[in-house]
Write a protein that holds these residues in place. Structure first.
Motif, PDB file in Angstrom:
ATOM      1  N   ASN A  69       0.817  -1.217   0.000  1.00  0.00           N
ATOM      2  CA  ASN A  69       0.000   0.000   0.000  1.00  0.00           C
ATOM      3  C   ASN A  69       0.850   1.267   0.000  1.00  0.00           C
ATOM      4  OD1 ASN A  69      -2.718  -0.413  -0.343  1.00  0.00           O
ATOM      5  ND2 ASN A  69      -3.142  -0.800   1.822  1.00  0.00           N
ATOM      6  N   GLN A  70       2.048   1.177   0.543  1.00  0.00           N
ATOM      7  CA  GLN A  70       2.913   2.357   0.602  1.00  0.00           C
ATOM      8  C   GLN A  70       3.732   2.548  -0.671  1.00  0.00           C
ATOM      9  OE1 GLN A  70       5.298   1.915   4.135  1.00  0.00           O
ATOM     10  NE2 GLN A  70       3.511   1.826   5.476  1.00  0.00           N
ATOM     11  N   ARG A  71       4.249   1.429  -1.215  1.00  0.00           N
ATOM     12  CA  ARG A  71       5.202   1.555  -2.323  1.00  0.00           C
ATOM     13  C   ARG A  71       4.807   0.778  -3.571  1.00  0.00           C
ATOM     14  NH1 ARG A  71       8.235   0.890   2.277  1.00  0.00           N
ATOM     15  NH2 ARG A  71       8.506  -1.342   1.935  1.00  0.00           N
ATOM     16  N   GLY A  72       3.696   0.062  -3.503  1.00  0.00           N
ATOM     17  CA  GLY A  72       3.359  -0.811  -4.617  1.00  0.00           C
ATOM     18  C   GLY A  72       4.135  -2.114  -4.507  1.00  0.00           C
ATOM     19  N   PHE A  73       3.915  -3.021  -5.448  1.00  0.00           N
ATOM     20  CA  PHE A  73       4.623  -4.301  -5.436  1.00  0.00           C
ATOM     21  C   PHE A  73       6.070  -4.075  -5.856  1.00  0.00           C
ATOM     22  CE2 PHE A  73       6.047  -8.384  -7.027  1.00  0.00           C
ATOM     23  CZ  PHE A  73       5.529  -9.272  -6.098  1.00  0.00           C
ATOM     24  N   GLU A  74       7.004  -4.498  -4.998  1.00  0.00           N
ATOM     25  CA  GLU A  74       8.431  -4.328  -5.296  1.00  0.00           C
ATOM     26  C   GLU A  74       8.821  -5.278  -6.426  1.00  0.00           C
ATOM     27  OE1 GLU A  74      10.190  -2.071  -4.135  1.00  0.00           O
ATOM     28  OE2 GLU A  74       9.556  -1.517  -2.116  1.00  0.00           O
ATOM     29  N   LYS A 120      -3.103   0.071  -7.283  1.00  0.00           N
ATOM     30  CA  LYS A 120      -3.712  -1.097  -7.917  1.00  0.00           C
ATOM     31  C   LYS A 120      -3.014  -1.504  -9.213  1.00  0.00           C
ATOM     32  CE  LYS A 120      -8.253  -3.154  -8.413  1.00  0.00           C
ATOM     33  NZ  LYS A 120      -9.704  -2.945  -8.258  1.00  0.00           N
ATOM     34  N   ASP A 121      -2.552  -0.527  -9.986  1.00  0.00           N
ATOM     35  CA  ASP A 121      -1.887  -0.864 -11.251  1.00  0.00           C
ATOM     36  C   ASP A 121      -0.622  -1.689 -11.035  1.00  0.00           C
ATOM     37  OD1 ASP A 121      -3.791   0.315 -12.792  1.00  0.00           O
ATOM     38  OD2 ASP A 121      -2.670   2.165 -13.174  1.00  0.00           O
TER      39      ASP A 121
END
Length: 370
Positions: free
Chosen positions: A53-58, A109-110
């Motif tokens: 939620n903070q950085r997106g999927f690493e 979400k993207d």
């Protein structure tokens, strides 16, 4: 085999969790819904939810998967991350447990529409990478998960041509861990499996992974413990990494040991502290009388006394006292000439008191053992 570095993108729905994931320990996941619940309960998905939620999927560390005949890709590395994404996209997957993922930030979400994946031809092609990462690498598993993975890897390990290495030595090189630790862990895991199959372990504790596996792989270092289980006192060897290593005529002893280490219907575990209680248990198992007492009464302190643990402890205190007394005596010559009189008086009082205690102990010894 060197793992491919080609990275593809896959929608999460095309990716399946690995039901053989070592994180499950001795628990069998019947399908992905149960696997998701197990990971949510045991594997601290919350930190991953917050991170996403903070950085997106690493994306710097891709998942690793192989293609199943039905067209699904089974993720053999990255199950926690995949579980975190799937449960954030569909929180109902965790219905039935008291853990709820946070709402997925629309701005993020993207980043989870597709996930980066390295595809290998078969599961085994990723073993060395997984072993390095989770045995001694940056994301180590717990002891039970390590042992489960090690047993699987041992079964497929081939001795390197032109060497005199055993399979355990070869596996040790692959995993970067000591031969003895790997051997103990793998033998202990097979014993653990046997005990579970025989109904000797609390199913609830197995399910929530709360059994301290280290108790078992530590105690089997003791020759007395190995003899008690029917393995002889000889050092462990890789021939014991097999199904049902404990002989059928020693299953009662296995049941007792599992109860002492992990608890049973008959009572709580007798091992409370690895550092102090485990050596006591090893000494008890070296004494037939003390072992019988523990089997019949589960009175750990009484059995330890019968095994001579109190005597050993007292003798160790005597040795420590003698060493301290020598150090005190030698240290007098190094005291400063201007030492405060109050300190001198205090030291004299303590030394006199200690001397009285030593004389009293000598007198009691002479009286009890003339």
């Amino acid at each position: 085999m060197t793992m491919s570095q080609t990275i593809d993108e896959f929608e999460p729905d095309r990716l399946e969790l690995d039901l053989e994931n070592p994180r499950f320990g001795l628990t069998d996941a019947d399908g992905e819904p149960e696997a998701l619940r197990i990971l949510a309960t045991r594997a601290n998905l919350r930190e991953l939810w917050d991170s996403i939620n903070q950085r997106g999927f690493e994306r710097y560390e891709p998942l690793v998967a192989f293609l199943r005949p039905d067209g699904k890709y089974v993720v053999v590395e990255g199950n926690r991350r995949l579980a975190a994404v799937k449960t954030m996209l569909d929180p109902t997957l965790l219905d039935g447990i008291r853990i709820t993922p946070p709402p997925l930030d629309p701005a993020i979400k993207d980043s989870v529409k597709t996930l980066p994946v390295i595809v290998v031809a078969k599961r085994e092609d990723a073993d060395d990478y997984i072993g390095f990462k989770h045995i001694n690498g940056p994301a180590t598993w717990g002891a039970l998960a390590k042992a489960k993975f090690g047993v699987k890897l041992f079964a497929t390990t081939q001795i390197e041509p032109g060497t005199s290495d055993t399979r355990i030595q070869t596996l040790s090189k692959r995993l970067g861990d000591s031969r003895q630790l790997i051997l103990r862990s793998l033998v202990a895991y097979k014993i653990f499996e046997q005990a579970k199959a025989a109904g000797m372990l609390d199913e609830d504790m197995v399910s929530d992974n709360s059994l301290d596996f280290s108790h078992l792989y530590t105690i089997i270092q003791s020759p007395a413990a190995r003899a008690y289980l029917g393995l002889t006192e000889a050092p462990l060897n890789e021939a014991l990494i097999k199904d049902d290593p404990i002989p059928a005529d020693h299953l009662d002893q296995l049941g007792h040991l599992m109860g002492w280490l992990f608890g049973s219907d008959g009572g709580a575990p007798v091992i409370k502290s690895q550092g102090t209680d485990r050596p006591k248990l090893a000494k008890i198992l070296a004494s037939r009388q003390a072992t019988e007492t523990l089997e019949q009464t589960r009175d750990f302190d009484r059995a330890a006394d019968e095994a001579g643990f109190k005597t050993d402890s007292w003798l160790n205190s005597v040795i420590q006292l003698a060493t301290l007394a020598k150090n005190v005596s030698n240290g007098v010559a190094e005291l400063p000439a201007d030492m405060h009189p109050d300190n001198v008086e205090r030291a004299q009082e303590r030394l006199t008191s200690a001397q009285r205690s030593v004389v009293a102990a000598q007198s009691q010894l002479k009286s009890l053992f003339p």
